[in-house]
Design a protein around this motif. Sequence first.
Motif, PDB file in Angstrom:
ATOM      1  N   ALA A   1       0.848  -1.198   0.000  1.00  0.00           N
ATOM      2  CA  ALA A   1       0.000   0.000   0.000  1.00  0.00           C
ATOM      3  C   ALA A   1       0.884   1.248   0.000  1.00  0.00           C
ATOM      4  O   ALA A   1       1.824   1.374   0.787  1.00  0.00           O
ATOM      5  N   GLN A   2       0.573   2.137  -0.926  1.00  0.00           N
ATOM      6  CA  GLN A   2       1.334   3.379  -1.096  1.00  0.00           C
ATOM      7  C   GLN A   2       0.432   4.586  -0.891  1.00  0.00           C
ATOM      8  O   GLN A   2       0.465   5.549  -1.659  1.00  0.00           O
ATOM      9  N   GLY A   3      -0.369   4.523   0.157  1.00  0.00           N
ATOM     10  CA  GLY A   3      -1.040   5.732   0.640  1.00  0.00           C
ATOM     11  C   GLY A   3       0.014   6.564   1.349  1.00  0.00           C
ATOM     12  O   GLY A   3       1.205   6.235   1.320  1.00  0.00           O
TER      13      GLY A   3
ATOM     14  N   LEU B   1       3.382   6.173  -9.054  1.00  0.00           N
ATOM     15  CA  LEU B   1       4.320   7.193  -9.542  1.00  0.00           C
ATOM     16  C   LEU B   1       4.988   7.904  -8.374  1.00  0.00           C
ATOM     17  O   LEU B   1       6.201   8.133  -8.367  1.00  0.00           O
ATOM     18  N   MET B   2       4.178   8.259  -7.382  1.00  0.00           N
ATOM     19  CA  MET B   2       4.725   8.941  -6.199  1.00  0.00           C
ATOM     20  C   MET B   2       5.672   8.001  -5.448  1.00  0.00           C
ATOM     21  O   MET B   2       6.681   8.451  -4.894  1.00  0.00           O
TER      22      MET B   2
ATOM     23  N   LYS C   1       7.726   5.928  -6.686  1.00  0.00           N
ATOM     24  CA  LYS C   1       9.040   6.051  -7.355  1.00  0.00           C
ATOM     25  C   LYS C   1       9.766   7.296  -6.853  1.00  0.00           C
ATOM     26  O   LYS C   1      10.961   7.266  -6.583  1.00  0.00           O
ATOM     27  N   ARG C   2       9.012   8.405  -6.727  1.00  0.00           N
ATOM     28  CA  ARG C   2       9.626   9.651  -6.237  1.00  0.00           C
ATOM     29  C   ARG C   2      10.109   9.507  -4.798  1.00  0.00           C
ATOM     30  O   ARG C   2      11.061  10.160  -4.385  1.00  0.00           O
ATOM     31  N   MET C   3       9.418   8.671  -4.030  1.00  0.00           N
ATOM     32  CA  MET C   3       9.780   8.507  -2.616  1.00  0.00           C
ATOM     33  C   MET C   3      10.895   7.476  -2.415  1.00  0.00           C
ATOM     34  O   MET C   3      11.346   7.270  -1.296  1.00  0.00           O
ATOM     35  N   GLY C   4      11.273   6.782  -3.508  1.00  0.00           N
ATOM     36  CA  GLY C   4      12.408   5.872  -3.371  1.00  0.00           C
ATOM     37  C   GLY C   4      12.175   4.444  -3.812  1.00  0.00           C
ATOM     38  O   GLY C   4      13.089   3.620  -3.719  1.00  0.00           O
ATOM     39  N   ALA C   5      10.961   4.121  -4.283  1.00  0.00           N
ATOM     40  CA  ALA C   5      10.727   2.755  -4.761  1.00  0.00           C
ATOM     41  C   ALA C   5      11.523   2.517  -6.041  1.00  0.00           C
ATOM     42  O   ALA C   5      11.562   3.377  -6.922  1.00  0.00           O
ATOM     43  N   ASP C   6      12.180   1.361  -6.129  1.00  0.00           N
ATOM     44  CA  ASP C   6      12.915   1.006  -7.343  1.00  0.00           C
ATOM     45  C   ASP C   6      11.993   0.336  -8.338  1.00  0.00           C
ATOM     46  O   ASP C   6      12.160   0.457  -9.546  1.00  0.00           O
ATOM     47  N   ILE C   7      11.034  -0.403  -7.796  1.00  0.00           N
ATOM     48  CA  ILE C   7      10.095  -1.159  -8.629  1.00  0.00           C
ATOM     49  C   ILE C   7       8.704  -0.921  -8.058  1.00  0.00           C
ATOM     50  O   ILE C   7       8.536  -0.885  -6.830  1.00  0.00           O
ATOM     51  N   THR C   8       7.709  -0.738  -8.932  1.00  0.00           N
ATOM     52  CA  THR C   8       6.338  -0.656  -8.428  1.00  0.00           C
ATOM     53  C   THR C   8       5.500  -1.758  -9.064  1.00  0.00           C
ATOM     54  O   THR C   8       5.744  -2.160 -10.204  1.00  0.00           O
ATOM     55  N   ILE C   9       4.536  -2.238  -8.309  1.00  0.00           N
ATOM     56  CA  ILE C   9       3.646  -3.299  -8.781  1.00  0.00           C
ATOM     57  C   ILE C   9       2.210  -2.837  -8.593  1.00  0.00           C
ATOM     58  O   ILE C   9       1.816  -2.460  -7.484  1.00  0.00           O
ATOM     59  N   ASN C  10       1.449  -2.849  -9.693  1.00  0.00           N
ATOM     60  CA  ASN C  10       0.022  -2.563  -9.596  1.00  0.00           C
ATOM     61  C   ASN C  10      -0.696  -3.900  -9.395  1.00  0.00           C
ATOM     62  O   ASN C  10      -0.731  -4.730 -10.296  1.00  0.00           O
TER      63      ASN C  10
ATOM     64  N   LEU D   1       3.680  15.439  -0.873  1.00  0.00           N
ATOM     65  CA  LEU D   1       2.505  14.606  -0.591  1.00  0.00           C
ATOM     66  C   LEU D   1       1.281  15.463  -0.253  1.00  0.00           C
ATOM     67  O   LEU D   1       0.166  14.958  -0.200  1.00  0.00           O
ATOM     68  N   VAL D   2       1.519  16.756  -0.013  1.00  0.00           N
ATOM     69  CA  VAL D   2       0.384  17.667   0.214  1.00  0.00           C
ATOM     70  C   VAL D   2      -0.153  18.080  -1.149  1.00  0.00           C
ATOM     71  O   VAL D   2       0.481  18.840  -1.871  1.00  0.00           O
ATOM     72  N   THR D   3      -1.297  17.536  -1.509  1.00  0.00           N
ATOM     73  CA  THR D   3      -1.828  17.737  -2.863  1.00  0.00           C
ATOM     74  C   THR D   3      -2.963  18.755  -2.905  1.00  0.00           C
ATOM     75  O   THR D   3      -3.279  19.286  -3.958  1.00  0.00           O
ATOM     76  N   HIS D   4      -3.629  19.003  -1.776  1.00  0.00           N
ATOM     77  CA  HIS D   4      -4.798  19.889  -1.779  1.00  0.00           C
ATOM     78  C   HIS D   4      -4.760  20.811  -0.555  1.00  0.00           C
ATOM     79  O   HIS D   4      -4.241  20.417   0.493  1.00  0.00           O
ATOM     80  N   ARG D   5      -5.356  21.991  -0.714  1.00  0.00           N
ATOM     81  CA  ARG D   5      -5.361  22.978   0.367  1.00  0.00           C
ATOM     82  C   ARG D   5      -6.763  23.506   0.620  1.00  0.00           C
ATOM     83  O   ARG D   5      -7.475  23.830  -0.337  1.00  0.00           O
TER      84      ARG D   5
END
Length: 351
Positions: free
Chosen positions: A177-179, A208-209, A211-220, A320-324
């Motif tokens: 989980a990548q919440g 996608l995020m 990857k930005r946070m440091g994941a080398d590989i992502t799995i959907n 990670l702050v996407t909305h205000r």
Amino acid sequence: MRNMKAAVFVAPGRIVLDDKPVPAVGSGEALIRITTTTICGTDVHILKGEYPVASGRIVGHEPVGVIDTLGPGVAGYTVGQRVIVGAITPCGQCHTCLDGHHSQCGGRAMGGWRFGNTIDGSQAEYLLVPHAAANLSPVPAGLTDEQVLLCPDIMSTGFGGAERGEVEIGDTVAVFAQGPIGLCATAGAKLRGATRIIGVDGIPERLLMAKRMGADITINFRSVDPVVEIMRLTGGRGVDVAIEALGTQQTFESCLRVLKPGGVLSSLGVYAGKLTLPVDAFAAGLGDHRIVTTLCPGGKERMRRLMNAVASGRVDLGSLVTHRFKLDQIVEAYELFANQRDGVLKVAITP
Ligand SMILES: [Zn+2]
Ligand SMILES: [Zn+2]
């Protein structure tokens, strides 16, 4: 008596903006004027009635603010100082604190989690901070509210998953989980030296995020079975550490199924009902596995360290702050956040 605006839990399905008195400040306490706060997944559980709090309780446990009033006995701070306070507010003096388990302050039943739970919380114009000398943590000059907004809970919890999992240099780590918390666990695993981090989620924006946070590989997980894929990627060996960041039977079980013998399952999720342990994945109890859990570490020293990680540039979670929203729009903010609309990760709320 002055009044303030606050987000108040009324009944399941109803969190409303209401007027509440500005709290009086007692011995050992401090009043902070909130400049930015946010909504957590736990607040959504409260909104839905899945976690009980008293009707009339001000919700929220992620405060960034300015010291307004210091109660008697709180030394070493000045009015006007910018501070954050952890979601968990240990007293620093009880048996559990002195046993080294600050987040479990007060004993069983998540005693250290007070804000928006057993006392009024941060989604308001002002917040009364208990055990202020143990919990007020000055914000280093040059850091914005949004840069430190995740420190009180999400970053502390997510990093805690990597720390409690004892991620080592060269480790392969899977994060289920990548919440917001899973993303911070990913960032934490990278900071601790993992060299192969696999992030699992079903939402492309979150991958996608990751990857930005440091994941080398992502799995959907909607397109491939993550257990099969992780075992393939590790040549059948399994991962050193599997971090669970959702709180479901399926993710917990998947963590066990991708773990190497002797690996660590580091659990961050909040589970409901019953959690069962599949004996085959648990090697019938003979796999030398360790299962560890973490409740968000709090207290001013923890906050100081996390803010240092931000100030050093080693990690940037502001993205990670996407909305205000303004505090006046809190109902709207809950609506968006609870339904995960518009790619939302975290919302910044300003009074
Ligand atoms: Zn939270
Ligand atoms: Zn304590």
